[in-house]
Design a protein around this motif. Structure first.
Motif, mmCIF file in Angstrom:
data_model
loop_
_atom_site.group_PDB
_atom_site.id
_atom_site.type_symbol
_atom_site.label_atom_id
_atom_site.label_comp_id
_atom_site.label_asym_id
_atom_site.label_seq_id
_atom_site.Cartn_x
_atom_site.Cartn_y
_atom_site.Cartn_z
ATOM 1 N N LEU A 88 0.823 -1.214 0.000
ATOM 2 C CA LEU A 88 0.000 0.000 0.000
ATOM 3 C C LEU A 88 0.858 1.265 0.000
ATOM 4 N N LEU A 89 1.956 1.237 0.754
ATOM 5 C CA LEU A 89 2.866 2.390 0.772
ATOM 6 C C LEU A 89 3.520 2.585 -0.595
ATOM 7 N N LEU A 90 3.890 1.482 -1.246
ATOM 8 C CA LEU A 90 4.488 1.566 -2.578
ATOM 9 C C LEU A 90 3.497 2.171 -3.569
ATOM 10 N N LYS A 91 2.254 1.714 -3.517
ATOM 11 C CA LYS A 91 1.212 2.266 -4.395
ATOM 12 C C LYS A 91 1.068 3.766 -4.159
ATOM 13 N N GLU A 92 1.029 4.169 -2.890
ATOM 14 C CA GLU A 92 0.920 5.588 -2.543
ATOM 15 C C GLU A 92 2.116 6.383 -3.083
ATOM 16 N N ALA A 93 3.319 5.855 -2.895
ATOM 17 C CA ALA A 93 4.532 6.546 -3.342
ATOM 18 C C ALA A 93 4.542 6.736 -4.855
ATOM 19 N N MET A 94 4.220 5.679 -5.584
ATOM 20 C CA MET A 94 4.278 5.760 -7.042
ATOM 21 C C MET A 94 3.173 6.649 -7.604
ATOM 22 N N GLU A 95 1.978 6.527 -7.086
ATOM 23 C CA GLU A 95 0.881 7.355 -7.595
ATOM 24 C C GLU A 95 1.078 8.819 -7.240
ATOM 25 N N ALA A 104 3.652 10.398 -9.581
ATOM 26 C CA ALA A 104 3.080 10.719 -10.888
ATOM 27 C C ALA A 104 2.242 11.988 -10.823
ATOM 28 N N ILE A 105 1.439 12.112 -9.777
ATOM 29 C CA ILE A 105 0.604 13.312 -9.633
ATOM 30 C C ILE A 105 1.480 14.547 -9.452
ATOM 31 N N GLN A 106 2.563 14.411 -8.688
ATOM 32 C CA GLN A 106 3.454 15.549 -8.461
ATOM 33 C C GLN A 106 4.066 16.039 -9.767
ATOM 34 N N ILE A 107 4.382 15.133 -10.670
ATOM 35 C CA ILE A 107 5.023 15.516 -11.937
ATOM 36 C C ILE A 107 3.996 15.803 -13.036
ATOM 37 N N LEU A 108 2.980 14.954 -13.149
ATOM 38 C CA LEU A 108 2.024 15.086 -14.245
ATOM 39 C C LEU A 108 0.764 15.862 -13.903
ATOM 40 N N GLY A 109 0.511 16.061 -12.622
ATOM 41 C CA GLY A 109 -0.776 16.615 -12.239
ATOM 42 C C GLY A 109 -1.826 15.572 -12.545
ATOM 43 N N ASP A 110 -2.932 16.003 -13.092
ATOM 44 C CA ASP A 110 -3.970 15.030 -13.426
ATOM 45 C C ASP A 110 -4.088 14.812 -14.935
ATOM 46 N N ILE A 111 -2.991 15.045 -15.661
ATOM 47 C CA ILE A 111 -2.993 14.856 -17.121
ATOM 48 C C ILE A 111 -3.322 13.409 -17.467
ATOM 49 N N VAL A 112 -2.586 12.495 -16.857
ATOM 50 C CA VAL A 112 -2.760 11.065 -17.110
ATOM 51 C C VAL A 112 -2.690 10.347 -15.774
ATOM 52 N N PRO A 113 -3.728 9.586 -15.416
ATOM 53 C CA PRO A 113 -3.644 8.853 -14.149
ATOM 54 C C PRO A 113 -2.653 7.693 -14.267
ATOM 55 N N LEU A 114 -1.853 7.520 -13.253
ATOM 56 C CA LEU A 114 -0.917 6.397 -13.212
ATOM 57 C C LEU A 114 -1.536 5.327 -12.331
ATOM 58 N N LEU A 115 -1.782 4.181 -12.904
ATOM 59 C CA LEU A 115 -2.380 3.079 -12.170
ATOM 60 C C LEU A 115 -1.273 2.146 -11.693
ATOM 61 N N VAL A 116 -1.195 1.940 -10.395
ATOM 62 C CA VAL A 116 -0.155 1.112 -9.799
ATOM 63 C C VAL A 116 -0.808 -0.159 -9.263
ATOM 64 N N GLU A 117 -0.216 -1.284 -9.611
ATOM 65 C CA GLU A 117 -0.739 -2.578 -9.174
ATOM 66 C C GLU A 117 0.365 -3.358 -8.470
ATOM 67 N N PRO A 118 0.546 -3.141 -7.168
ATOM 68 C CA PRO A 118 1.595 -3.882 -6.456
ATOM 69 C C PRO A 118 1.279 -5.370 -6.413
ATOM 70 N N LYS A 119 2.318 -6.176 -6.471
ATOM 71 C CA LYS A 119 2.169 -7.623 -6.371
ATOM 72 C C LYS A 119 3.103 -8.112 -5.273
ATOM 73 N N ILE A 120 2.642 -9.073 -4.520
ATOM 74 C CA ILE A 120 3.444 -9.655 -3.459
ATOM 75 C C ILE A 120 3.770 -11.089 -3.863
ATOM 76 N N THR A 121 5.061 -11.400 -3.914
ATOM 77 C CA THR A 121 5.511 -12.754 -4.250
ATOM 78 C C THR A 121 6.638 -13.143 -3.296
#
Length: 170
Positions: free
Chosen positions: A138-145, A148-165
């Motif tokens: 969840l923290l990784l998803k928050e960090a990555m999204e 993206a918002i900090q750099i792109l604003g809301d131009i393009v949403p960045l969808l993050v799908e963390p996987k645990i293996t």
């Protein structure tokens, strides 16, 4: 697939998405004309731009060789320029996400032995104790999204799908 099949796919793609073709052409031409390309974050890449001599300053045969080399180099610079504005922005987002996840892990009491192990293009691979893997995801998803918002604003949403293996190759 063959070169012809690949070219046909590209042609169809650009017919369906003409704005993408226009964007790539515009960025490629701008990079060639300016001698550099820049992404919206300000990162620049400079190019060596070939110059064609006057037709009358060299022999006709040499001019033809130089003309072909010029257009080959121009095409290469235009492709690199169009690619740079996209790929470098992805790299900027990933670098910011790396800084953010390191801070989030530290702020949330993860031991120093937990954290980033590897970055492959736009994927971040963390080594986290299994009891806190869900929290770290969840923290990784928050960090990555948020990167993206900090750099792109809301131009393009960045969808993050963390996987645990159990192992990063899975």
């Amino acid at each position: 697939c063959s070169k012809e099949d690949a070219q046909e796919f590209i042609n169809i793609f650009f017919k369906v998405y003409p704005d993408i073709k226009a964007f790539l052409d515009r960025e490629g031409s701008k990079g060639f004309d300016q001698g550099y390309s820049a992404n919206i974050n300000g990162r620049r890449r400079y190019y060596q731009i070939p110059r064609l001599p006057s037709r009358y300053s060299v022999s006709t045969e040499l001019f033809e060789v130089m003309r072909k080399a010029f257009y080959t180099a121009k095409g290469r610079v235009m492709r690199q320029s169009a690619n740079m504005v996209i790929q470098s922005l992805s790299a900027d987002i990933t670098k910011l996400a790396i800084a953010k996840i390191a801070k989030l892990l530290a702020d949330n009491g993860f031991p120093e032995s937990n954290g980033l192990v590897l970055c492959i293009h736009d994927e971040l691979i963390l080594s986290i104790e299994s009891t806190r893997a869900e929290e770290a995801a969840l923290l990784l998803k928050e960090a990555m999204e948020s990167a993206a918002i900090q750099i792109l604003g809301d131009i393009v949403p960045l969808l993050v799908e963390p996987k645990i293996t159990e192992h990063w190759s899975k």
